[in-house]
Motif scaffolding. Sequence first.
Motif, PDB file in Angstrom:
ATOM      1  N   HIS A  27       0.838  -1.387   0.099  1.00  0.00           N
ATOM      2  CA  HIS A  27       0.043   0.106  -0.017  1.00  0.00           C
ATOM      3  C   HIS A  27       0.684   1.370  -0.035  1.00  0.00           C
ATOM      4  O   HIS A  27       2.151   1.179   0.250  1.00  0.00           O
ATOM      5  N   THR A  35      -6.637  -1.065   1.399  1.00  0.00           N
ATOM      6  CA  THR A  35      -7.383  -0.260   0.000  1.00  0.00           C
ATOM      7  C   THR A  35      -7.317  -1.375  -1.091  1.00  0.00           C
ATOM      8  O   THR A  35      -7.780  -1.167  -2.104  1.00  0.00           O
ATOM      9  N   PHE A  36      -6.794  -2.810  -0.807  1.00  0.00           N
ATOM     10  CA  PHE A  36      -6.916  -3.592  -1.929  1.00  0.00           C
ATOM     11  C   PHE A  36      -7.797  -4.817  -1.752  1.00  0.00           C
ATOM     12  O   PHE A  36      -8.010  -5.501  -2.529  1.00  0.00           O
ATOM     13  N   HIS A 107       0.769   0.065  -4.936  1.00  0.00           N
ATOM     14  CA  HIS A 107       0.003   1.411  -5.374  1.00  0.00           C
ATOM     15  C   HIS A 107       0.773   2.528  -4.557  1.00  0.00           C
ATOM     16  O   HIS A 107       1.318   2.423  -3.350  1.00  0.00           O
ATOM     17  N   SER A 108       1.000   3.617  -5.419  1.00  0.00           N
ATOM     18  CA  SER A 108       1.553   4.677  -4.858  1.00  0.00           C
ATOM     19  C   SER A 108       3.085   4.590  -4.458  1.00  0.00           C
ATOM     20  O   SER A 108       3.795   3.905  -5.020  1.00  0.00           O
ATOM     21  N   GLY A 111       4.260   1.040  -4.910  1.00  0.00           N
ATOM     22  CA  GLY A 111       4.729   0.900  -6.306  1.00  0.00           C
ATOM     23  C   GLY A 111       6.333   1.194  -6.542  1.00  0.00           C
ATOM     24  O   GLY A 111       6.816   0.523  -7.160  1.00  0.00           O
ATOM     25  N   ILE A 131      -0.007   0.418  -9.637  1.00  0.00           N
ATOM     26  CA  ILE A 131      -1.138   1.291  -9.863  1.00  0.00           C
ATOM     27  C   ILE A 131      -0.472   2.476  -9.384  1.00  0.00           C
ATOM     28  O   ILE A 131       0.018   2.792  -8.146  1.00  0.00           O
ATOM     29  N   GLU A 132      -0.612   3.865 -10.164  1.00  0.00           N
ATOM     30  CA  GLU A 132      -0.172   5.109  -9.902  1.00  0.00           C
ATOM     31  C   GLU A 132       1.153   5.148  -8.962  1.00  0.00           C
ATOM     32  O   GLU A 132       1.526   5.648  -8.028  1.00  0.00           O
ATOM     33  N   TYR A 226      -2.993   3.365 -14.245  1.00  0.00           N
ATOM     34  CA  TYR A 226      -3.179   5.002 -13.779  1.00  0.00           C
ATOM     35  C   TYR A 226      -4.491   5.482 -14.077  1.00  0.00           C
ATOM     36  O   TYR A 226      -5.224   5.145 -15.096  1.00  0.00           O
ATOM     37  N   HIS A 258      -6.104   9.139  -8.445  1.00  0.00           N
ATOM     38  CA  HIS A 258      -4.845   8.582  -7.849  1.00  0.00           C
ATOM     39  C   HIS A 258      -5.254   6.875  -7.049  1.00  0.00           C
ATOM     40  O   HIS A 258      -4.219   6.201  -7.210  1.00  0.00           O
ATOM     41  N   HIS A 259      -6.417   6.748  -6.837  1.00  0.00           N
ATOM     42  CA  HIS A 259      -6.664   5.579  -6.167  1.00  0.00           C
ATOM     43  C   HIS A 259      -7.654   4.790  -7.206  1.00  0.00           C
ATOM     44  O   HIS A 259      -8.826   4.405  -6.961  1.00  0.00           O
ATOM     45  N   HIS A 261      -7.689   1.877  -8.421  1.00  0.00           N
ATOM     46  CA  HIS A 261      -8.183   0.642  -7.950  1.00  0.00           C
ATOM     47  C   HIS A 261      -9.130   0.516  -6.996  1.00  0.00           C
ATOM     48  O   HIS A 261      -9.913  -0.514  -6.867  1.00  0.00           O
TER      49      HIS A 261
END
Length: 281
Positions: A27, A35-36, A107-108, A111, A131-132, A226, A258-259, A261
């Motif tokens: 995350h 978040t996933f 993510h973010s 990533g 993801i982003e 993205y 930005h989120h 997913h």
Amino acid sequence: MRSARGADGCLLRYRIAGEGPPVVFLHGTLSSPSTFRQLHPFLESGGHFTGARGADHRRLISPIMRGHDGEAPPSLPDDYSIISTEVSDLRAVLDAEGIGRFDLVGHSTGGTTAVGLALAEPDRVGRMVLIEPTLLSLLDGPMRERVHGDLATIIEAGAAGDHLSALDGLLDFVSSGPEPPAVRQRVVERLGSRACLVAPHVKALSEFELDAAEVRALRPRILFVYGGASAYWEASIAARLAQLRPDLPQLQVPGAGHHSHVEQPAMVGPAMAKHLYGEGS
């Protein structure tokens, strides 16, 4: 909830669900493994998407980033950086579970960590979904100058002890545009207890260098995701990655920020599953 010890003795917590080939979810800053949650069903069975090969279950591993597990006050080591700390922590969790090879979804900030680990241990990482990711060093020209100016403002606020201003700056940095003040206030209230983490994270991201040669050397098969309405810098990262690695697929999620997913799991989930189950090799 399980735990392992980092290289410096820090207690690292993580969640595990399911059985089968491992997939690690990383995350982002001020976020959590939850978040996933909407993506997990797409990996519980290969039958959740058209063209699946069988119904293979996966072992889902969700580390909690330092400072994000409810400790008060949250803290980071003085030498905190994406590579030396987060990658090291991830290694500790994987080693504690006896995991050799695995897939990664990040993510973010997660990533960025995923890319750092893939460069450090290319033989352990199978496939990745980014993801982003905040791969800010891929930016150049006026975009790079604008990004580093925004980051410098956030870092300065944190250094001065004004953590809420740093948080507000981060929310502006990842937003798609203006939002109602009431919505912003609710977000600040929810995340305010972790605001002291913002400046160290932003500083670490601004210092993470990824050059063209390293991008070309990345061995995992990567899906880049993205939002079509994401932060002002994300499309530039996507364009640079497409230029350096035209062999790697990308998914733009229309209307998402930005989120992406979280906003569009019905689009991101099947694409993630197809990629991790091996389609498009």
